[in-house]
Design an enzyme around this catalytic site. Structure first.
Site, PDB file in Angstrom:
ATOM      1  N   ALA A   1       1.434  -1.348   0.165  1.00 44.07           N
ATOM      2  CA  ALA A   1      -0.462  -0.037   0.097  1.00 44.07           C
ATOM      3  C   ALA A   1       0.886   1.182   0.009  1.00 44.07           C
ATOM      4  O   ALA A   1       0.689   2.418  -0.122  1.00 44.07           O
ATOM      5  CB  ALA A   1      -1.244  -0.270   1.083  1.00 44.07           C
ATOM      6  N   CYS A   2       2.015   1.106   0.784  1.00 40.28           N
ATOM      7  CA  CYS A   2       2.659   2.160   0.219  1.00 40.28           C
ATOM      8  C   CYS A   2       3.812   3.460  -0.189  1.00 40.28           C
ATOM      9  O   CYS A   2       4.186   1.781  -0.656  1.00 40.28           O
ATOM     10  CB  CYS A   2       3.672   1.532   2.317  1.00 40.28           C
ATOM     11  SG  CYS A   2       5.174   3.094   1.876  1.00 40.28           S
ATOM     12  N   PRO A   3       3.690   3.722  -0.339  1.00 43.29           N
ATOM     13  CA  PRO A   3       4.495   4.063  -2.228  1.00 43.29           C
ATOM     14  C   PRO A   3       6.100   4.276  -1.896  1.00 43.29           C
ATOM     15  O   PRO A   3       6.699   3.781  -2.435  1.00 43.29           O
ATOM     16  CB  PRO A   3       4.174   5.579  -2.147  1.00 43.29           C
ATOM     17  CG  PRO A   3       3.021   6.480  -1.124  1.00 43.29           C
ATOM     18  CD  PRO A   3       2.365   4.884  -0.275  1.00 43.29           C
TER      19      PRO A   3
ATOM     20  N   THR B   1       7.258   0.758  -1.303  1.00 42.49           N
ATOM     21  CA  THR B   1       6.752  -0.165  -3.267  1.00 42.49           C
ATOM     22  C   THR B   1       8.115   0.666  -4.232  1.00 42.49           C
ATOM     23  O   THR B   1       8.809   0.141  -4.771  1.00 42.49           O
ATOM     24  CB  THR B   1       5.479   0.192  -3.415  1.00 42.49           C
ATOM     25  OG1 THR B   1       5.263   1.263  -3.516  1.00 42.49           O
ATOM     26  CG2 THR B   1       4.879  -0.664  -3.147  1.00 42.49           C
TER      27      THR B   1
END
Length: 321
Positions: A56-58, A61
């Site tokens: 979920a976390c930019p 990723t």
């Protein structure tokens, strides 16, 4: 570690402190060590380090994309948390069995916060991902994604086949350009969407949201007729921007009120650039999980969305080429 202390202030984004004017200010990362190709406190070794991330976390990723681009999958194993970040922060699958989430294979931890307290029993910062962990010394090496991707870019080259060692997302001759671009993209786009989304006053929101779109307009001009932002090649500038743009229509337009325009209708060059990376480069597609992205933002951020109802659109999550 005091059993009675309330750690939800560090874990629960719903209890996040804001500035006096209602604006959001991100706290800096705390663990800032570096892995060296040879020697030092953290030498490059196969299967010594472990990467903890959320799809979920930019920020997290970014590290997944770089890990795959560099061919580090067999050298640095990865564990994915559940996207439902509640009062204890990011949970592992044994605390929240969400599809695609993993159990912590190193310590069988319940939450990411357990790792931080293992590294430092008096840790007082936020329990963020990514976490680059040293299994030998049982501590966090680094939890700042912008530094982890540079560690991955060079530190393990001696352990990689020549074609992967040659991959360089931060080439020396482009570093000044990359740093300059990263600086305003971080402030107004990567973090800009959060400043708009977490603002609790009209003034703070408008002060944040207009610069997001001014920068998107600027990026649109830069990408006209181009596949990459800088030097006609894939660099960390593309990776750092991609993770925000791929989330823009699914969550930032609605949830964060960044709705002057969306990417698919308002920014043809940005949209084409994003789609080309996603559909033609497995490092980008494999690190993008739209279910985790949508559930995390709409479910976890109860200050913004108290009902925890998860928006179903847009359809499709990303357009075909």
């Amino acid at each position: 570690m005091s059993a009675s202390k309330d750690h939800t202030l560090q874990a629960d984004i719903g209890k996040m402190k804001l500035e006096a004017d209602g604006s959001f200010k991100r706290a800096p990362s705390v663990f800032r060590n570096w892995i060296q190709p040879r020697g030092g406190q953290f030498p490059a070794e196969r299967d010594r380090y472990h990467l903890y991330v959320s799809y979920a976390c930019p920020w997290a990723t970014r590290t997944l994309i770089t890990r795959k681009l560099k061919g580090l999958e067999d050298i640095i194993p990865v564990t994915v948390v559940s996207p439902r970040m509640g009062e204890n922060g990011w949970p592992f699958a044994n605390a929240d069995a969400f599809p695609g989430a993993d159990v912590d294979p190193v310590y069988n931890s319940q939450h990411i916060k357990d790792l931080y307290f293992k590294a430092d029993p008096n840790f007082s910062g936020r329990f963020t991902v990514p976490v680059l962990w040293d299994k030998k010394q049982h501590t966090v090496v680094n939890n700042e994604s912008s530094e982890i991707i540079r560690i991955f870019n060079t530190a393990f080259n001696d352990l990689l086949p020549p074609e992967k060692a040659a991959v360089d997302i931060y080439p020396e001759e482009l570093r000044q350009e990359i740093d300059e671009l990263n600086s305003w993209v971080y402030d107004t786009v990567n973090n800009g969407v959060y400043k708009a989304g977490f603002a609790v006053s009209q003034e703070a929101y408008e002060k944040a949201v207009y610069p997001v779109f001014e920068s998107l307009d600027r990026l649109e001009e830069m990408l006209k007729g181009k596949d990459y932002l800088i030097g006609d090649r894939l660099t960390e500038a593309d990776i750092r921007l991609f993770v925000t743009i791929v989330r823009f229509d699914p969550v930032y337009v609605g949830h964060f009120k960044c709705n002057l325009r969306d990417i698919r209708h308002g920014y043809p060059a940005l949209n084409r650039w994003m789609k080309k990376l996603y559909w033609t480069n497995p490092a980008f597609q494999s690190s993008t999980n739209f279910q985790h992205i949508k559930v995390h933002y709409y479910w976890s951020q109860t200050k913004v969305n108290p009902t925890r109802v998860v928006a179903v659109g847009p359809t499709p999550d990303i357009e075909p080429m």
